[in-house]
Design a protein around this motif. Structure first.
Motif, PDB file in Angstrom:
ATOM      1  N   VAL A  58      20.530-120.097  74.617  1.00 32.69           N
ATOM      2  CA  VAL A  58      20.942-118.793  75.139  1.00 32.69           C
ATOM      3  C   VAL A  58      21.624-117.963  74.057  1.00 32.69           C
ATOM      4  CG1 VAL A  58      22.241-117.599  76.944  1.00 32.69           C
ATOM      5  CG2 VAL A  58      21.321-119.888  77.376  1.00 32.69           C
ATOM      6  N   TYR A  59      21.271-116.680  74.015  1.00 34.03           N
ATOM      7  CA  TYR A  59      21.900-115.731  73.095  1.00 34.03           C
ATOM      8  C   TYR A  59      22.296-114.482  73.880  1.00 34.03           C
ATOM      9  CZ  TYR A  59      20.119-118.635  69.331  1.00 34.03           C
ATOM     10  OH  TYR A  59      19.860-119.697  68.505  1.00 34.03           O
ATOM     11  N   LYS A  60      23.263-113.772  73.318  1.00 35.76           N
ATOM     12  CA  LYS A  60      23.780-112.575  73.970  1.00 35.76           C
ATOM     13  C   LYS A  60      23.826-111.429  72.967  1.00 35.76           C
ATOM     14  CE  LYS A  60      28.091-110.967  76.177  1.00 35.76           C
ATOM     15  NZ  LYS A  60      29.446-111.411  76.618  1.00 35.76           N
ATOM     16  N   PHE A  61      23.390-110.270  73.382  1.00 34.32           N
ATOM     17  CA  PHE A  61      23.544-109.038  72.610  1.00 34.32           C
ATOM     18  C   PHE A  61      24.652-108.220  73.267  1.00 34.32           C
ATOM     19  CE2 PHE A  61      19.299-110.334  71.522  1.00 34.32           C
ATOM     20  CZ  PHE A  61      19.136-109.936  70.190  1.00 34.32           C
ATOM     21  N   ALA A  62      25.755-107.936  72.512  1.00 32.04           N
ATOM     22  CA  ALA A  62      26.854-107.218  73.145  1.00 32.04           C
ATOM     23  C   ALA A  62      27.633-106.289  72.208  1.00 32.04           C
ATOM     24  CB  ALA A  62      27.809-108.223  73.787  1.00 32.04           C
ATOM     25  N   PRO A  63      26.999-105.382  71.461  1.00 27.24           N
ATOM     26  CA  PRO A  63      25.541-105.223  71.372  1.00 27.24           C
ATOM     27  C   PRO A  63      24.903-106.066  70.268  1.00 27.24           C
ATOM     28  CG  PRO A  63      26.590-103.408  70.263  1.00 27.24           C
ATOM     29  CD  PRO A  63      27.707-104.273  70.803  1.00 27.24           C
ATOM     30  N   THR A  64      25.720-106.687  69.368  1.00 24.57           N
ATOM     31  CA  THR A  64      25.146-107.489  68.294  1.00 24.57           C
ATOM     32  C   THR A  64      24.836-108.892  68.791  1.00 24.57           C
ATOM     33  OG1 THR A  64      27.363-108.084  67.513  1.00 24.57           O
ATOM     34  CG2 THR A  64      26.315-106.158  66.505  1.00 24.57           C
ATOM     35  N   THR A 103      24.620-104.782  76.929  1.00 24.67           N
ATOM     36  CA  THR A 103      24.822-106.227  77.027  1.00 24.67           C
ATOM     37  C   THR A 103      23.593-106.871  77.638  1.00 24.67           C
ATOM     38  OG1 THR A 103      27.219-105.991  77.262  1.00 24.67           O
ATOM     39  CG2 THR A 103      26.251-108.066  77.986  1.00 24.67           C
ATOM     40  N   LYS A 104      22.956-107.729  76.856  1.00 26.95           N
ATOM     41  CA  LYS A 104      21.726-108.387  77.287  1.00 26.95           C
ATOM     42  C   LYS A 104      21.810-109.871  76.958  1.00 26.95           C
ATOM     43  CE  LYS A 104      19.482-105.382  74.704  1.00 26.95           C
ATOM     44  NZ  LYS A 104      20.425-104.258  74.578  1.00 26.95           N
ATOM     45  N   VAL A 163      31.140-118.098  84.087  1.00 29.89           N
ATOM     46  CA  VAL A 163      31.804-117.015  84.822  1.00 29.89           C
ATOM     47  C   VAL A 163      32.476-116.041  83.860  1.00 29.89           C
ATOM     48  CG1 VAL A 163      32.154-118.388  86.905  1.00 29.89           C
ATOM     49  CG2 VAL A 163      33.909-118.413  85.118  1.00 29.89           C
ATOM     50  N   ASN A 164      32.234-116.242  82.568  1.00 26.61           N
ATOM     51  CA  ASN A 164      32.817-115.340  81.562  1.00 26.61           C
ATOM     52  C   ASN A 164      31.757-114.847  80.581  1.00 26.61           C
ATOM     53  OD1 ASN A 164      32.406-117.744  80.234  1.00 26.61           O
ATOM     54  ND2 ASN A 164      34.477-117.917  79.397  1.00 26.61           N
ATOM     55  N   SER A 165      30.627-114.455  81.144  1.00 28.08           N
ATOM     56  CA  SER A 165      29.563-113.781  80.371  1.00 28.08           C
ATOM     57  C   SER A 165      29.029-114.627  79.217  1.00 28.08           C
ATOM     58  CB  SER A 165      30.087-112.437  79.835  1.00 28.08           C
ATOM     59  OG  SER A 165      30.573-111.632  80.876  1.00 28.08           O
ATOM     60  N   GLY A 166      28.882-115.913  79.457  1.00 28.76           N
ATOM     61  CA  GLY A 166      28.301-116.786  78.449  1.00 28.76           C
ATOM     62  C   GLY A 166      29.312-117.374  77.478  1.00 28.76           C
ATOM     63  N   GLY A 167      30.608-117.157  77.724  1.00 31.82           N
ATOM     64  CA  GLY A 167      31.619-117.719  76.826  1.00 31.82           C
ATOM     65  C   GLY A 167      31.650-119.232  76.866  1.00 31.82           C
ATOM     66  N   LEU A 212      14.445-111.114  68.730  1.00 29.06           N
ATOM     67  CA  LEU A 212      14.730-112.538  68.519  1.00 29.06           C
ATOM     68  C   LEU A 212      13.419-113.279  68.427  1.00 29.06           C
ATOM     69  CD1 LEU A 212      17.231-114.424  68.315  1.00 29.06           C
ATOM     70  CD2 LEU A 212      16.888-114.956  70.733  1.00 29.06           C
ATOM     71  N   GLY A 213      13.364-114.290  67.553  1.00 33.74           N
ATOM     72  CA  GLY A 213      12.114-115.010  67.319  1.00 33.74           C
ATOM     73  C   GLY A 213      11.902-116.177  68.266  1.00 33.74           C
ATOM     74  N   GLY A 214      11.044-117.117  67.855  1.00 35.43           N
ATOM     75  CA  GLY A 214      10.721-118.278  68.672  1.00 35.43           C
ATOM     76  C   GLY A 214       9.831-117.910  69.841  1.00 35.43           C
TER      77      GLY A 214
END
Length: 208
Positions: free
Chosen positions: A86-92, A76-77, A135-139, A60-62
């Motif tokens: 905020v961004y999430k890899f899960a896995p994309t 999952t990251k 509480v829902n993984s970034g949802g 990821l840039g920036g």
């Protein structure tokens, strides 16, 4: 880098790094498997390393910021870029900032603290002008401090473990001991003498 034609209309540069590593990491996270590392870096985005590679990959840039890895699922990251985006890899890759305010200096420090709760990997916190919890993984993120102390400043460090949460900025530390409740209570501690806090550089927080 070196140029031998700096006065030319088209200047060219050649690398003379010779494997010199000068990347500044702000934060890092290690997968539970121990063979994947991610880290947010100044001006060079978020980088990832996976064993047995000898090189890093930009994912990821920036300006890469705080990041976290799900201890139960190494694919999952969570990563951030400047001002709490905020961004999430899960896995994309997917955005994971629903419920957060605009990502600018009025709401977040340049590198905002993002922390995953080791007791519940679906629960994460991020700090800025307020403190938000998912509480829902970034949802969806929810404001857990709707009326912060007027002297509260945007935090740069945090530590979380279940009901115990600390966030700290340059003049104040805030703590909750019932942080998993729907309406946590918060205590504020000035790093100096109220109402004239002493600005300081806090390098980190540790729970014992």
């Amino acid at each position: 880098y070196r140029s031998s034609n700096a006065a030319a209309g088209t200047t060219t540069f050649a690398s003379i790094n010779n494997r010199l590593g000068i990347t500044q990491f702000y934060f890092g996270a290690v997968a539970s498997s121990g063979d994947v590392v991610i880290g947010g870096t100044q001006d060079n985005g978020t980088l990832s390393w996976q064993s047995p590679s000898t090189s890093w990959t930009r994912i990821l840039g920036g300006d890469g910021g705080a990041c976290a890895s799900d201890p139960g699922n190494s694919s999952t990251k969570y990563v951030t870029v400047q001002y709490g985006d905020v961004y999430k890899f899960a896995p994309t890759l997917q955005a994971a900032n629903a419920g957060l305010p605009s990502h600018d200096s009025s709401n977040f420090a340049f590198i905002a603290p993002l922390v995953l709760d080791p007791l519940n990997s679906s629960r994460l916190w991020i700090g800025g002008s307020h403190l938000w919890r998912t509480v829902n993984s970034g949802g969806i993120w929810v404001d857990m401090v709707p009326s912060p102390n007027p002297l509260w400043n945007k935090p740069k460090e945090a530590v979380v473990r279940g009901d115990t949460v600390y966030f700290a900025g340059s003049t104040m530390l805030v703590r909750s001991t019932n942080a998993t409740s729907s309406s946590p209570t918060w205590s504020y501690y000035f790093l100096g003498v109220n109402p004239n806090p002493l600005p300081c550089l806090l390098g980190g927080i540790t729970l014992h």
